[in-house]
Design a protein around this motif. Structure first.
Motif, PDB file in Angstrom:
ATOM      1  N   ARG A 261      55.878  87.796  49.783  1.00  0.00           N
ATOM      2  CA  ARG A 261      55.893  86.467  50.397  1.00  0.00           C
ATOM      3  C   ARG A 261      55.614  85.465  49.285  1.00  0.00           C
ATOM      4  N   ARG A 262      56.637  85.149  48.524  1.00  0.00           N
ATOM      5  CA  ARG A 262      56.451  84.473  47.240  1.00  0.00           C
ATOM      6  C   ARG A 262      56.970  83.045  47.226  1.00  0.00           C
ATOM      7  N   LEU A 263      57.187  82.463  48.393  1.00  0.00           N
ATOM      8  CA  LEU A 263      57.642  81.076  48.475  1.00  0.00           C
ATOM      9  C   LEU A 263      56.685  80.284  49.353  1.00  0.00           C
ATOM     10  N   LEU A 264      56.063  79.254  48.775  1.00  0.00           N
ATOM     11  CA  LEU A 264      55.182  78.350  49.517  1.00  0.00           C
ATOM     12  C   LEU A 264      55.956  77.078  49.818  1.00  0.00           C
ATOM     13  N   VAL A 265      56.055  76.701  51.093  1.00  0.00           N
ATOM     14  CA  VAL A 265      56.826  75.530  51.505  1.00  0.00           C
ATOM     15  C   VAL A 265      55.874  74.462  52.032  1.00  0.00           C
ATOM     16  N   PHE A 266      56.006  73.238  51.495  1.00  0.00           N
ATOM     17  CA  PHE A 266      55.179  72.109  51.913  1.00  0.00           C
ATOM     18  C   PHE A 266      56.086  70.943  52.288  1.00  0.00           C
ATOM     19  N   SER A 267      55.705  70.241  53.346  1.00  0.00           N
ATOM     20  CA  SER A 267      56.486  69.122  53.857  1.00  0.00           C
ATOM     21  C   SER A 267      55.687  67.830  53.740  1.00  0.00           C
ATOM     22  N   GLU A 268      56.310  66.804  53.171  1.00  0.00           N
ATOM     23  CA  GLU A 268      55.621  65.519  53.032  1.00  0.00           C
ATOM     24  C   GLU A 268      55.570  64.734  54.336  1.00  0.00           C
ATOM     25  N   ASN A 269      56.491  64.999  55.266  1.00  0.00           N
ATOM     26  CA  ASN A 269      56.615  64.142  56.446  1.00  0.00           C
ATOM     27  C   ASN A 269      56.337  64.831  57.777  1.00  0.00           C
ATOM     28  N   VAL A 270      56.047  66.136  57.786  1.00  0.00           N
ATOM     29  CA  VAL A 270      55.889  66.817  59.066  1.00  0.00           C
ATOM     30  C   VAL A 270      54.622  66.376  59.782  1.00  0.00           C
ATOM     31  N   LYS A 271      53.527  66.182  59.055  1.00  0.00           N
ATOM     32  CA  LYS A 271      52.238  65.774  59.623  1.00  0.00           C
ATOM     33  C   LYS A 271      51.867  66.672  60.797  1.00  0.00           C
ATOM     34  N   ASP A 272      51.702  66.105  62.000  1.00  0.00           N
ATOM     35  CA  ASP A 272      51.264  66.910  63.145  1.00  0.00           C
ATOM     36  C   ASP A 272      52.415  67.308  64.061  1.00  0.00           C
ATOM     37  N   ALA A 273      53.655  67.104  63.640  1.00  0.00           N
ATOM     38  CA  ALA A 273      54.797  67.437  64.488  1.00  0.00           C
ATOM     39  C   ALA A 273      54.939  68.956  64.622  1.00  0.00           C
ATOM     40  N   PRO A 274      55.539  69.435  65.712  1.00  0.00           N
ATOM     41  CA  PRO A 274      55.773  70.886  65.841  1.00  0.00           C
ATOM     42  C   PRO A 274      56.612  71.399  64.676  1.00  0.00           C
TER      43      PRO A 274
ATOM     44  N   MET B 251      49.361  72.929  65.604  1.00  0.00           N
ATOM     45  CA  MET B 251      49.753  74.215  66.173  1.00  0.00           C
ATOM     46  C   MET B 251      51.265  74.252  66.321  1.00  0.00           C
ATOM     47  N   PRO B 252      51.900  75.392  66.030  1.00  0.00           N
ATOM     48  CA  PRO B 252      53.342  75.463  66.154  1.00  0.00           C
ATOM     49  C   PRO B 252      53.760  75.414  67.605  1.00  0.00           C
ATOM     50  N   GLY B 253      54.918  74.830  67.854  1.00  0.00           N
ATOM     51  CA  GLY B 253      55.438  74.724  69.193  1.00  0.00           C
ATOM     52  C   GLY B 253      56.139  75.995  69.618  1.00  0.00           C
ATOM     53  N   PRO B 254      56.663  76.031  70.849  1.00  0.00           N
ATOM     54  CA  PRO B 254      57.347  77.206  71.375  1.00  0.00           C
ATOM     55  C   PRO B 254      58.511  77.678  70.517  1.00  0.00           C
ATOM     56  N   PRO B 255      59.335  76.789  69.908  1.00  0.00           N
ATOM     57  CA  PRO B 255      60.428  77.299  69.071  1.00  0.00           C
ATOM     58  C   PRO B 255      59.929  78.165  67.931  1.00  0.00           C
ATOM     59  N   ALA B 256      58.810  77.787  67.320  1.00  0.00           N
ATOM     60  CA  ALA B 256      58.278  78.577  66.212  1.00  0.00           C
ATOM     61  C   ALA B 256      57.802  79.942  66.704  1.00  0.00           C
ATOM     62  N   ALA B 257      57.121  79.967  67.872  1.00  0.00           N
ATOM     63  CA  ALA B 257      56.654  81.238  68.417  1.00  0.00           C
ATOM     64  C   ALA B 257      57.822  82.153  68.753  1.00  0.00           C
ATOM     65  N   GLY B 258      58.880  81.561  69.343  1.00  0.00           N
ATOM     66  CA  GLY B 258      60.058  82.362  69.666  1.00  0.00           C
ATOM     67  C   GLY B 258      60.719  82.922  68.431  1.00  0.00           C
ATOM     68  N   ALA B 259      60.841  82.083  67.394  1.00  0.00           N
ATOM     69  CA  ALA B 259      61.453  82.550  66.142  1.00  0.00           C
ATOM     70  C   ALA B 259      60.631  83.662  65.516  1.00  0.00           C
ATOM     71  N   ALA B 260      59.297  83.528  65.567  1.00  0.00           N
ATOM     72  CA  ALA B 260      58.440  84.564  65.001  1.00  0.00           C
ATOM     73  C   ALA B 260      58.588  85.872  65.759  1.00  0.00           C
TER      74      ALA B 260
END
Length: 486
Positions: free
Chosen positions: A367-380, A1-10
């Protein structure tokens, strides 16, 4: 689940989208009001702005001489105004300063306009019937000038509205995006992401034509790769420290991670190069760079590539791009960089458990860019910053020749919907000669079919070194055409 910074940015992004045109309307009407008020005030102004300011000062001085006046001014002006201004500055410092600056600009424009028009004679009274004819004609000049000025102000405001009419209306769905085909083919538009093949480059940033890159794995930089037909970019993101001689790697990163891939020779060469660049300057602040583990061997500013990617997406409204980040940085630093470059407007958010979107759905929502992270895992992280190996399963990638290529499971989960085939030779130094047989049509087709058969799903991303060599783009186009016909 996204953390508070992501919710604020959204929330901020939604509000900015909603209020952008409203703010433009507000300031345009305020400017128009200043013009009209300046003309109207000049017609009745009998004293200069300097004299009016002096009168205001005298009024305050007179009120301050009485105790009751001092109490009223302190309570109503200093206290209330100070508390209000302090709260605004605390809650939104930058926005408050911008608002204050714009309000001050409008006020100065009003005062200057009144003084200019008053000096030109508009403060004189209109012609009176009891004056002689010559005097009436002389007195009518300011009124005529005032009328002309009002007409000119009206034309100016009307012109501003007309020139910006497109920005002041809500776009219709037909205006949102115009495209001919998706990723080069109309047949691909109604196919899901997991039913499409994307030509990809491994360590896309490492290009011989980019300044300062040693041991490059491509010839052309990313902007040219996109123009050539690359639709998936595999890049590494690190913190780096700029110096006069190059970029130093974040010392907290374990550089020894390079040795299993390139061997001790590369690590030794990188160490000598770092020594020649010199130490990190005192007080230097890190930035985001695309590096292959060791920024001394080559570093490209992350934001410059994101601007190139945004330019490509803006100029090619039917193209969908995948970005896979081997990231050693904060997801929110990546988000900030994408906001600054405007690329954030194109990112798509996937929902686990729902079917992957079609290319048409991504194109028509822009919305034509899909972004994937190899190291984020469960981090906010922001909701569009997807964990790569939840969504992607792949093959091994350490092969010394094309004959060693395998389709065995490596990273990801059996139910990860996207399938990445790592299709490059990992010899030191990287060489187009090694890429030539790997990127040939027979080898590419044989591996594609073999991996589909062994893994039970169609490969979606084929990542190579030196995409300029061999038949990658022709093969991917043919595979997509054949897949669409199945």
């Amino acid at each position: 689940m996204p953390g508070p910074p992501a919710a604020g940015a959204a929330a901020r992004a939604v509000w900015d989208r909603y209020s952008e045109e409203l703010r433009w309307w507000m300031w345009l009407q305020a400017a128009a009001g200043v013009g009209v008020a300046s003309v109207a005030s000049s017609l009745v102004a009998t004293t200069s702005a300097r004299d009016q300011a002096a009168a205001v000062r005298r009024w305050f001085a007179g009120a301050w001489e009485h105790r009751a006046g001092r109490v009223a001014l302190a309570a109503g002006g200093v206290a209330a105004g100070g508390v209000a201004a302090g709260m605004l500055l605390f809650i939104s410092p930058l926005g408050s300063l911008v608002l204050a600056a714009r309000a001050a600009g409008l006020a100065l424009a009003h005062l200057a306009g009144v003084e200019l028009l008053r000096t030109l004679g508009l403060a004189r009274k209109a012609a009176r019937r009891d004056l002689p004819a010559p005097a009436r004609r002389e007195a009518a000049v300011p009124a005529l000038f005032a009328g002309s000025t009002l007409a000119l102000a009206g034309l100016t405001v009307g012109g501003l509205f007309w020139l910006n009419r497109d920005a002041l209306r809500a776009p219709s769905p037909a205006d949102l995006v115009r495209y001919e085909g998706c990723n080069g083919s109309e047949a691909l538009c109604d196919r899901r992401l997991d039913e499409v093949v994307f030509a990809a480059t491994h360590n896309s940033m490492g290009a011989a034509e980019s300044p300062g890159w040693f041991l490059a794995e491509h010839i052309h930089p990313i902007d040219r790769q996109l123009e050539d037909g690359v639709r998936a970019l595999l890049v590494d993101v690190h913190y780096g420290y700029p110096t006069r001689r190059g970029v130093r790697t974040d010392p907290d990163l374990l550089i020894e991670k390079l040795e299993p891939y390139w061997g001790p020779q590369a690590l030794e060469a990188a160490t000598r190069l770092a020594d020649s660049i010199g130490p990190i300057p005192p007080g230097a602040k890190p930035g985001l760079y695309l590096c292959h583990g060791y920024c001394e061997l080559g570093a490209t500013p992350f934001e410059s590539v994101m601007r190139d990617l945004r330019t490509f997406l803006r100029r090619n409204p039917g193209e969908v791009v995948i970005l896979v980040l081997q990231d050693y940085v904060s997801p929110f630093d990546v988000q900030d960089a994408m906001v600054r470059t405007g690329l954030i407007d194109y990112v798509a958010t996937l929902t686990w458990g729902e079917p992957l979107p079609t290319l048409r759905a991504l194109v028509e929502t822009d919305r034509r860019l899909l972004v994937f992270s190899e190291n984020v895992k469960d981090a906010p992280a922001p909701p569009w910053y997807h964990d790569a190996f939840t969504w992607i399963q792949d093959t091994p990638f350490l092969f010394r020749s094309a004959e060693e290529f395998s389709c065995e499971p490596f990273r990801g989960r059996p139910d990860s919907p996207l399938f990445l085939v790592n299709h490059w030779v990992s010899n030191f130094p990287p060489s187009p000669a090694d890429a030539l047989p790997a990127n040939s049509e027979p080898v590419l087709r044989e591996r594609f079919e073999r991996c589909w058969k062994e893994r039970g799903r169609m490969p979606n991303v084929i990542a190579v070194n030196f995409s300029e060599t061999g038949d990658l783009f022709r093969v991917v186009e043919a595979l997509n055409r054949e897949a669409a016909a199945r």
